[in-house]
Scaffold this motif. Structure first.
Motif, mmCIF file in Angstrom:
data_model
loop_
_atom_site.group_PDB
_atom_site.id
_atom_site.type_symbol
_atom_site.label_atom_id
_atom_site.label_comp_id
_atom_site.label_asym_id
_atom_site.label_seq_id
_atom_site.Cartn_x
_atom_site.Cartn_y
_atom_site.Cartn_z
ATOM 1 N N ASN A 242 0.831 -1.198 0.000
ATOM 2 C CA ASN A 242 0.000 0.000 0.000
ATOM 3 C C ASN A 242 0.870 1.254 0.000
ATOM 4 O OD1 ASN A 242 -2.452 1.514 0.257
ATOM 5 N ND2 ASN A 242 -1.983 1.790 2.422
ATOM 6 N N ALA A 243 1.915 1.234 0.825
ATOM 7 C CA ALA A 243 2.812 2.391 0.889
ATOM 8 C C ALA A 243 3.602 2.543 -0.415
ATOM 9 C CB ALA A 243 3.767 2.242 2.069
ATOM 10 N N ILE A 244 4.109 1.425 -0.948
ATOM 11 C CA ILE A 244 4.922 1.489 -2.171
ATOM 12 C C ILE A 244 4.118 2.035 -3.337
ATOM 13 C CG2 ILE A 244 6.153 0.092 -3.882
ATOM 14 C CD1 ILE A 244 6.908 -1.796 -1.583
ATOM 15 N N ILE A 245 2.985 1.416 -3.606
ATOM 16 C CA ILE A 245 2.175 1.814 -4.766
ATOM 17 C C ILE A 245 1.522 3.166 -4.542
ATOM 18 C CG2 ILE A 245 0.160 1.180 -6.150
ATOM 19 C CD1 ILE A 245 0.882 -1.728 -5.722
ATOM 20 N N GLY A 246 1.052 3.407 -3.330
ATOM 21 C CA GLY A 246 0.370 4.677 -3.048
ATOM 22 C C GLY A 246 1.280 5.878 -3.208
ATOM 23 N N PHE A 247 2.444 5.823 -2.604
ATOM 24 C CA PHE A 247 3.365 6.956 -2.726
ATOM 25 C C PHE A 247 3.897 7.088 -4.146
ATOM 26 C CE2 PHE A 247 3.665 6.641 1.954
ATOM 27 C CZ PHE A 247 3.467 7.966 2.267
ATOM 28 N N THR A 248 4.028 5.962 -4.854
ATOM 29 C CA THR A 248 4.433 6.041 -6.263
ATOM 30 C C THR A 248 3.383 6.792 -7.077
ATOM 31 O OG1 THR A 248 5.622 3.947 -6.084
ATOM 32 C CG2 THR A 248 5.049 4.679 -8.282
ATOM 33 N N GLN A 249 2.112 6.510 -6.839
ATOM 34 C CA GLN A 249 1.040 7.224 -7.539
ATOM 35 C C GLN A 249 1.067 8.716 -7.222
ATOM 36 O OE1 GLN A 249 -2.427 5.119 -6.227
ATOM 37 N NE2 GLN A 249 -2.358 3.635 -7.902
ATOM 38 N N LEU A 250 1.326 9.058 -5.970
ATOM 39 C CA LEU A 250 1.382 10.467 -5.592
ATOM 40 C C LEU A 250 2.532 11.186 -6.292
ATOM 41 C CD1 LEU A 250 0.609 10.329 -1.763
ATOM 42 C CD2 LEU A 250 -0.839 11.267 -3.564
ATOM 43 N N LEU A 251 3.697 10.523 -6.352
ATOM 44 C CA LEU A 251 4.840 11.135 -7.026
ATOM 45 C C LEU A 251 4.580 11.304 -8.524
ATOM 46 C CD1 LEU A 251 7.816 9.289 -5.267
ATOM 47 C CD2 LEU A 251 7.214 11.711 -5.053
ATOM 48 N N GLU A 252 3.923 10.320 -9.131
ATOM 49 C CA GLU A 252 3.639 10.417 -10.561
ATOM 50 C C GLU A 252 2.659 11.554 -10.860
ATOM 51 O OE1 GLU A 252 4.129 5.820 -12.189
ATOM 52 O OE2 GLU A 252 2.219 6.463 -11.302
ATOM 53 N N ASP A 253 1.733 11.835 -9.938
ATOM 54 C CA ASP A 253 0.709 12.850 -10.169
ATOM 55 C C ASP A 253 1.048 14.209 -9.542
ATOM 56 O OD1 ASP A 253 -0.699 10.929 -11.484
ATOM 57 O OD2 ASP A 253 -1.936 10.380 -9.752
ATOM 58 N N ASP A 254 2.236 14.323 -8.978
ATOM 59 C CA ASP A 254 2.611 15.566 -8.302
ATOM 60 C C ASP A 254 3.005 16.615 -9.350
ATOM 61 O OD1 ASP A 254 3.384 17.562 -6.632
ATOM 62 O OD2 ASP A 254 4.871 16.386 -5.526
ATOM 63 N N ARG A 255 2.100 17.522 -9.658
ATOM 64 C CA ARG A 255 2.385 18.574 -10.658
ATOM 65 C C ARG A 255 3.126 19.755 -10.055
ATOM 66 N NH1 ARG A 255 -3.333 18.721 -14.077
ATOM 67 N NH2 ARG A 255 -3.290 16.508 -14.711
ATOM 68 N N ASN A 256 3.067 19.896 -8.758
ATOM 69 C CA ASN A 256 3.780 21.016 -8.118
ATOM 70 C C ASN A 256 5.278 20.766 -8.093
ATOM 71 O OD1 ASN A 256 1.341 22.343 -7.543
ATOM 72 N ND2 ASN A 256 1.066 21.168 -5.642
ATOM 73 N N ASN A 257 5.664 19.501 -8.006
ATOM 74 C CA ASN A 257 7.085 19.157 -7.999
ATOM 75 C C ASN A 257 7.339 18.074 -9.038
ATOM 76 O OD1 ASN A 257 7.976 20.729 -5.482
ATOM 77 N ND2 ASN A 257 6.292 19.475 -4.676
ATOM 78 N N PRO A 258 7.310 18.447 -10.314
ATOM 79 C CA PRO A 258 7.454 17.446 -11.373
ATOM 80 C C PRO A 258 8.842 16.806 -11.344
ATOM 81 C CG PRO A 258 7.539 19.653 -12.294
ATOM 82 C CD PRO A 258 7.169 19.826 -10.850
ATOM 83 N N LEU A 259 8.876 15.531 -11.706
ATOM 84 C CA LEU A 259 10.118 14.783 -11.726
ATOM 85 C C LEU A 259 10.762 14.859 -13.102
ATOM 86 C CD1 LEU A 259 8.921 11.557 -9.853
ATOM 87 C CD2 LEU A 259 10.065 13.544 -8.866
ATOM 88 N N SER A 260 12.062 14.615 -13.123
ATOM 89 C CA SER A 260 12.771 14.566 -14.404
ATOM 90 C C SER A 260 12.393 13.296 -15.140
ATOM 91 C CB SER A 260 14.283 14.607 -14.165
ATOM 92 O OG SER A 260 14.698 13.437 -13.480
ATOM 93 N N ASP A 261 12.790 13.225 -16.396
ATOM 94 C CA ASP A 261 12.462 12.040 -17.191
ATOM 95 C C ASP A 261 13.103 10.787 -16.601
ATOM 96 O OD1 ASP A 261 10.995 13.607 -18.861
ATOM 97 O OD2 ASP A 261 12.568 13.802 -20.393
ATOM 98 N N ASP A 262 14.365 10.911 -16.148
ATOM 99 C CA ASP A 262 15.032 9.758 -15.540
ATOM 100 C C ASP A 262 14.307 9.321 -14.274
ATOM 101 O OD1 ASP A 262 16.903 9.675 -17.519
ATOM 102 O OD2 ASP A 262 18.438 10.791 -16.399
ATOM 103 N N GLN A 263 13.880 10.295 -13.477
ATOM 104 C CA GLN A 263 13.151 9.961 -12.260
ATOM 105 C C GLN A 263 11.796 9.314 -12.576
ATOM 106 O OE1 GLN A 263 13.231 13.906 -10.558
ATOM 107 N NE2 GLN A 263 14.810 13.312 -9.045
ATOM 108 N N GLN A 264 11.133 9.839 -13.620
ATOM 109 C CA GLN A 264 9.866 9.241 -14.031
ATOM 110 C C GLN A 264 10.070 7.802 -14.472
ATOM 111 O OE1 GLN A 264 6.808 10.038 -13.897
ATOM 112 N NE2 GLN A 264 6.679 12.245 -13.588
ATOM 113 N N ASP A 265 11.165 7.539 -15.210
ATOM 114 C CA ASP A 265 11.447 6.171 -15.652
ATOM 115 C C ASP A 265 11.697 5.257 -14.453
ATOM 116 O OD1 ASP A 265 11.159 6.910 -18.263
ATOM 117 O OD2 ASP A 265 13.311 7.174 -18.631
ATOM 118 N N SER A 266 12.461 5.745 -13.489
ATOM 119 C CA SER A 266 12.743 4.952 -12.285
ATOM 120 C C SER A 266 11.461 4.692 -11.501
ATOM 121 C CB SER A 266 13.767 5.673 -11.397
ATOM 122 O OG SER A 266 14.984 5.869 -12.077
#
Length: 601
Positions: A242-266
Motif C-alpha cells: 500500500n505504501a509502495i504503490i500509493g506513494f508512487t502514484q502520488l509522485l507520478e501525479d505531483d504537478r507542483n514538484n514534477p520529476l525529471s524524465d530519468d526519475q519518471q522512468d525509475s
C-alpha cells in the motif's frame, strides 16, 4: 362269550382264511413270474427300499442268476443308504453352525441358548456341553438388558430386529457387532418358540470411521489455521505494498514538484514492480484459498460475450503496446452459469497471455460457441509461436514457465493453474490446442444457464473522481496504526481540498475524537491494537449521535469471507490495501456528498 360260540367269529375266520388264500395265491403267482423271467433272460435284478430302526432307510439290490447247472442263485446287497429328511436337515444345520464365521445363536422362549455356532462358542469361551446359558451369563448387565429386550420383542411381536451393540471380549477389548434377530420356530397356535440371531462384527469398520472423522476434523482445523494464516499474510503483505504503490502514484501525479524524465522512468519501474508483486500476492492467495476449500463463488447467469468485450477493452492498452490486434468473433448470444468476477479473471489471463506470447503485429481472436450437452465454449486464439512439446506436461503447474520466455515476458507463472482451478470450481473445464509456428487456442467450457431471469450485466467500469465541494469544509477521521499508511492517506486527502483530516492510531483514540470532533466520514482500519474495527463500528452504531456517520473499512484482508463479514457488520463501504487512488477518491466523495445532502434535509 367265547368266539367259538359266536356267528360273527365264524364269519371273521372265513374272511381271514379267504384273505390268506389270496395272499398265498399272489405270492405263488409272483414266484412263477420271477422264474419265467429268469428262465427267459438268464438273470433278474430289482431294487427294494427297506427302512431302518433309527429313521434311515436303505436301497437293497436283489439279483437272481440262472446257472448252467439249472440252479437259480440269489444275491442281496445294500446299494446305498439314505437319511430321513429330519436327520438330513439336522446334519446340514450342524454343518452350517460348525463353519459359519459369524456369531449365530438360537434361543428358546425363556431366552436360553439351545444351539450356537462354533464361532459363538470360541468367542464366549463355551464348551460343547455349555448349553442353556442366558444373556446375563455372556454380556455385561447393560448389554444383557438390551439383548433381552430385543429378543423378547422379536418373540412377542414375531418381527425382525436389527441393532448395534458393543461389549468386551474375553481379553477385555471392546468389540462392536451388528446383530440381526428373527423368529425361528412357532407353535401350533402361532407363538414364537425360538428366536435365531446372527452378529456381524463392525469393530474394524467403526475404528476406520472414527479415524476418518478425526482426520476430517484435523483437516478442517488445518484449513482454518491456513485461512487465518492467509488472512494475516494478506494483511502483512498488503500494508507495505500500500505504501509502495500509493506513494508512487502520488509522485507520478505531483504537478507542483514534477520529476525529471530519468526519475519518471525509475518511478515507473518501481510502480511496475509493485503492481507485479501485488498481482503475485493476489494470485498466490487465490490459489491457496482454492486448495483450502475457502473460495467463495457467486454463480449467476451472465452473457459471456459482454464479458469478453469488457476484457478486450481493459487489455487494449497492453495490446497496443505490443502491436497486437484483439477482436471478438461473431457468435450466438447465450448465457452461462458462472461467477462474474472469477470468469473475468480467467478471461483476462487467457487474453493477456495471447497478447504477451504473440509475435509482433499478431492477432488475438476471442469467441463463444455453443457445444453439445448444454455447454458453451469461450475460446482465445493467438497467432504466436505455439508451445513446444516439452513444456506441455507442466503447462498447468504453478510457477512453471517456458524456458525460452522466462524472464523476457512479464508474468507470475500462476495464471494458468489459477485459471484452471477457478474454471473447475465453477463446474467447467479448460483445455488448449497448440501448433508450433502457428499459435495456440485456449478454451473454457461452462454450463449454459437455463431460462434464468434477465439480469443487469453492467461492467464494473472504473469510477471517475468526483469534484469535492469546497464551499464547506468536511471532516474525515482516519483510524490507522500503520504510520506509512497514515502518511499516504494524508497526502491523498491534502490534494483534494475542502477536507480536514483527523487521525488516530487506535480505535479507542478514534472514538474519543468522534465524540469531540464529530467527523462527517470515518476511515477505519480493521486490524488495530486493542479494540478492532468491528468492535469500534458496533459502538458507533449503538450511539444515537454517531450511528449515522458513514464508515469505510480500510483493510488488507480482502478474502471473500472477510468482505462478507464487513458487509454484514454494517460498514458503508470498504477499500482494499494497497489503496487504489481513483477508487479511494470516488468512495470518499460519494459518502461525503451523501452525508452533506442528508444534513441539508
Amino acid at each position: 362269550m367265547s368266539c367259538n360260540a359266536s356267528p360273527g367269529c365264524e364269519q371273521e375266520k372265513t374272511v381271514k382264511s379267504a384273505s390268506g388264500r389270496v395272499v398265498l395265491f399272489s405270492l405263488l403267482n409272483g414266484c412263477v413270474l420271477l422264474l419265467v423271467a429268469i428262465a427267459v433272460a438268464g438273470f433278474y435284478n430289482r431294487e427294494l427300499p427297506v427302512s431302518g430302526q433309527r429313521g434311515e432307510w436303505y436301497a437293497l439290490l436283489v439279483s437272481f442268476l440262472l446257472l448252467v447247472t439249472g440252479v437259480i442263485a440269489g444275491f442281496v446287497w445294500i446299494k446305498r443308504c439314505y437319511l430321513s429328511s429330519q436327520k438330513l436337515l439336522a446334519g446340514r444345520l450342524d454343518g452350517v453352525l460348525a463353519n459359519i464365521p459369524v456369531l449365530v445363536a438360537i434361543r428358546n422362549r425363556h431366552g436360553l441358548i439351545v444351539a450356537c455356532s462354533n464361532k459363538f462358542r470360541s468367542f464366549f469361551g463355551l464348551s460343547v456341553d455349555d448349553m442353556m446359558v442366558s444373556n446375563s451369563q455372556l454380556y455385561p448387565p447393560d448389554v444383557a438388558a438390551i439383548m433381552n429386550s430385543e429378543i423378547d420383542s422379536v418373540r412377542k411381536e414375531g418381527k425382525h430386529a436389527q441393532f448395534e451393540i458393543t461389549f468386551p471380549d474375553l481379553t477385555g477389548r471392546q468389540r462392536t457387532f451388528d446383530l440381526y434377530a428373527f423368529p425361528l420356530n412357532r407353535s401350533v397356535d402361532g407363538i414364537v418358540e425360538e428366536v435365531g440371531s446372527f452378529a456381524v462384527e463392525l469393530t474394524e469398520l467403526r475404528i476406520t470411521e472414527a479415524a476418518m472423522r478425526q482426520a476430517l476434523e484435523d483437516a478442517e482445523t488445518a484449513n482454518r489455521a491456513k485461512s487465518e494464516f492467509l488472512s494475516r499474510m494478506s494483511h502483512e503483505l498488503r500494508n507495505p505494498m500500500n505504501a509502495i504503490i500509493g506513494f508512487t502514484q502520488l509522485l507520478e501525479d505531483d504537478r507542483n514538484n514534477p520529476l525529471s524524465d530519468d526519475q519518471q522512468d525509475s518511478l515507473h519501474e518501481i510502480s511496475k514492480a509493485g503492481h507485479h508483486l501485488l498481482t503475485l500476492i493476489n494470485e498466490v492467495l487465490d490459489l491457496a484459498r482454492i486448495e483450502s476449500g475457502r473460495l467463495s463463488l457467486s454463480l449467476e447467469a451472465l452473457e459471456p460475450r459482454e464479458l469478453c468485450l469488457e476484457c478486450i477493452s481493459l487489455l487494449r492498452p497492453l495490446a497496443e503496446k505490443h502491436g497486437i490486434t484483439v477482436t471478438l468473433a461473431p457468435g450466438t448470444p447465450a448465457r452461462v452459469k458462472a461467477d462474474r468476477i472469477r470468469l473475468r479473471q480467467v478471461l483476462i489471463n487467457l487474453v493477456s497471455n495471447g497478447i504477451k506470447y504473440n509475435r509482433d503485429g499478431g492477432k488475438v481472436e476471442v469467441g463463444c460457441d455453443l457445444e453439445p450437452d448444454s455447454f458453451l465454449r469461450i475460446w482465445v486464439r493467438d497467432t504466436g509461436h505455439g508451445i513446444e512439446p516439452e513444456f506441455l506436461p507442466s503447462l498447468f503447474q504453478p510457477f512453471e514457465r517456458a524456458a525460452t520466455v522466462d524472464g523476457l515476458i512479464e508474468g507470475t507463472g500462476i495464471g494458468l493453474v489459477l485459471s484452471k482451478r477457478l474454471t473447475e470450481a465453477m463446474g467447467g473445464t479448460i483445455g488448449f490446442e497448440t501448433s508450433l509456428g502457428c499459435g495456440s487456442l485456449f478454451w473454457v467450457e461452462l454450463v449454459q444457464a437455463e431460462q434464468m431471469e434477465e439480469m443487469e450485466m453492467s461492467p464494473d467500469a472504473p469510477t471517475a473522481p468526483l469534484p469535492v465541494s469546497s464551499e464547506r469544509t468536511r471532516r474525515v477521521l482516519y483510524v490507522e496504526d500503520n504510520l506509512a499508511n497514515m502518511r499516504l492517506v494524508k497526502k491523498i486527502i491534502s490534494g483534494l481540498g475542502g477536507i480536514e483530516l483527523l487521525t488516530a492510531e487506535s480505535a479507542e483514540a478514534g472514538l474519543e475524537l468522534v465524540r469531540i470532533g464529530r467527523p462527517h466520514l470515518i476511515l477505519m482500519d480493521i486490524n488495530l491494537p486493542g479494540m478492532d474495527g468491528f468492535e469500534a463500528l458496533g459502538l458507533l452504531r449503538q450511539n444515537p449521535e454517531t450511528r449515522a456517520i458513514p464508515v469505510i473499512a480500510v483493510t488488507a484482508s480482502v478474502m471473500a469471507d472477510q468482505v462478507h463479514r464487513l458487509k454484514e457488520a454494517g460498514f458503508d463501504d470498504y477499500l482494499a490495501k494497497p489503496i487504489n487512488l481513483q477508487h479511494f477518491v470516488a468512495a470518499v466523495d460519494a459518502l461525503l456528498d451523501k452525508n452533506a445532502s442528508e444534513d441539508t434535509k
